[in-house]
Design an enzyme around this catalytic site. Structure first.
Site, PDB file in Angstrom:
ATOM      1  N   SER A  78       0.808  -1.220   0.000  1.00 50.30           N
ATOM      2  CA  SER A  78       0.000   0.000   0.000  1.00 50.30           C
ATOM      3  C   SER A  78       0.847   1.279   0.000  1.00 50.30           C
ATOM      4  O   SER A  78       0.448   2.291  -0.587  1.00 50.30           O
ATOM      5  CB  SER A  78      -0.959  -0.010   1.192  1.00 50.30           C
ATOM      6  N   LYS A 105       6.486   0.936  11.595  1.00 53.22           N
ATOM      7  CA  LYS A 105       7.204  -0.253  11.101  1.00 53.22           C
ATOM      8  C   LYS A 105       8.591  -0.422  11.731  1.00 53.22           C
ATOM      9  O   LYS A 105       9.213  -1.469  11.581  1.00 53.22           O
ATOM     10  CB  LYS A 105       7.365  -0.172   9.571  1.00 53.22           C
ATOM     11  N   ASP A 152       7.351  -4.596   6.170  1.00 52.95           N
ATOM     12  CA  ASP A 152       6.417  -4.897   7.263  1.00 52.95           C
ATOM     13  C   ASP A 152       7.047  -4.588   8.611  1.00 52.95           C
ATOM     14  O   ASP A 152       6.363  -4.184   9.544  1.00 52.95           O
ATOM     15  CB  ASP A 152       5.999  -6.367   7.176  1.00 52.95           C
ATOM     16  N   ASP A 184      10.725   0.505  -2.141  1.00 46.01           N
ATOM     17  CA  ASP A 184       9.770  -0.494  -1.660  1.00 46.01           C
ATOM     18  C   ASP A 184       9.473  -0.268  -0.176  1.00 46.01           C
ATOM     19  O   ASP A 184      10.238   0.398   0.526  1.00 46.01           O
ATOM     20  CB  ASP A 184      10.351  -1.909  -1.879  1.00 46.01           C
ATOM     21  N   GLU A 237      10.375  -9.119  -5.083  1.00 52.02           N
ATOM     22  CA  GLU A 237      10.955  -7.981  -4.356  1.00 52.02           C
ATOM     23  C   GLU A 237      12.429  -8.242  -4.055  1.00 52.02           C
ATOM     24  O   GLU A 237      13.274  -7.362  -4.229  1.00 52.02           O
ATOM     25  CB  GLU A 237      10.182  -7.743  -3.054  1.00 52.02           C
TER      26      GLU A 237
HETATM   27  C1  5RP Z   1       4.677  -6.855  -0.073  1.00 49.51           C
HETATM   28  C2  5RP Z   1       5.645  -6.176   0.815  1.00 49.51           C
HETATM   29  C3  5RP Z   1       5.310  -4.796   1.274  1.00 49.51           C
HETATM   30  O1  5RP Z   1       6.381  -3.951   1.013  1.00 49.51           O
HETATM   31  C4  5RP Z   1       5.046  -4.839   2.748  1.00 49.51           C
HETATM   32  O2  5RP Z   1       4.054  -5.822   2.991  1.00 49.51           O
HETATM   33  C5  5RP Z   1       4.584  -3.473   3.265  1.00 49.51           C
HETATM   34  O3  5RP Z   1       3.322  -3.202   2.756  1.00 49.51           O
HETATM   35  P1  5RP Z   1       2.487  -1.912   3.163  1.00 49.51           P
HETATM   36  O4  5RP Z   1       3.167  -0.753   2.504  1.00 49.51           O
HETATM   37  O5  5RP Z   1       1.120  -2.196   2.598  1.00 49.51           O
HETATM   38  O6  5RP Z   1       2.481  -1.816   4.659  1.00 49.51           O
HETATM   39  O7  5RP Z   1       6.670  -6.687   1.191  1.00 49.51           O
HETATM   40  O8  5RP Z   1       5.047  -8.171  -0.351  1.00 49.51           O
END
Ligand code: 5RP
Length: 221
Positions: free
Chosen positions: A29, A120, A83, A80, A102
């Site tokens: 997101s 995070k 989590d 990128d 990724e």
């Molecule tokens: C997807 C990922 C995302 O970068 C991770 O889940 C973070 O997502 P978000 O920006 O929705 O918190 O690794 O595979």
């Protein structure tokens, strides 16, 4: 400020790192906010490598050409989300299930810019379950091996990756030495990728707080 607004803020800040004709774009997101922001400067780039089919679709929608990683000799920057991320810029990724593409795009990139909201940042990785992409026939075997390592794997129900595989979300992993555990998980037959990104950590972390966006650079180890 809502989490959504923080994601928008960090996504806009990441535009400063778009300085080359080709960029790598992750998934999730926060990255989707980045793709929205990228629309305003899309004329500055020739194309982007996308780490998921969803990101590729969103990039095409704003008029950015999507490039095959195989056709790109070098990738100056990869943007990128994560989590979880530590001060060492080690990460857990793959909450969206795009971990393999990724990790691959990050491996090719010269600079990995991680974009996150402040929630995070953690002292130690592992509260967020470690996703492992597994060849379907290896699912039970890999799960048993993860249990031997002290983890509690759960199959991500009803989910198939862009590569046609399944994901085990592994709870309760102790990640005091993330590069070591990342390597050990890679050694299990049937594992395609695991969601610990420590052997190739981020180089820059942009962290959105209500007070502004903090920039943290990885210190040479
Ligand atoms: C997807 C990922 C995302 O970068 C991770 O889940 C973070 O997502 P978000 O920006 O929705 O918190 O690794 O595979």
């Amino acid at each position: 400020m809502t989490q959504d607004e923080l994601k928008e803020r960090v996504a806009r800040e990441a535009l400063k790192y778009v300085q080359d004709p080709v960029i790598g774009v992750g998934s999730g997101s926060t990255v989707f906010k980045f793709i929205e922001a990228l629309a305003s400067i899309k004329h500055q780039i020739d194309g982007a490598v996308a780490a998921s089919e969803t990101s590729a679709e969103r990039l095409r929608k704003i008029g950015v050409r999507v490039l095959d990683l195989n056709s790109v000799n070098e990738l100056p920057v990869y943007i990128d989300g994560a989590d979880e991320v530590t001060e060492h810029l080690h990460m857990i990724k793959g909450g969206g299930g795009a971990l393999t593409r990724e990790k691959l795009t990050a491996a090719v990139a010269r600079r990995f810019v991680c974009i996150c909201d402040g929630s995070k940042l953690v002292p130690v990785l592992g509260k967020f379950p470690v996703p492992i992409e597994v060849i379907p026939m290896a699912r039970s075997y890999v799960a048993r091996e993860v249990v031997k390592m002290g983890g509690h794997p759960r199959l991500r129900e009803g989910f198939t990756t862009d590569n046609g595989n399944v994901v085990l979300d592994c709870h309760g992993m102790t990640l005091l030495d993330p590069p070591k555990v990342e390597g050990e998980l890679n050694q299990i037959a049937g594992v395609v990728t695991n969601g610990i990104f420590a052997r190739r950590p981020a180089d820059v972390l942009l962290l959105a707080e209500a007070s502004g966006v903090l920039t943290k650079k990885r210190l040479p180890s």
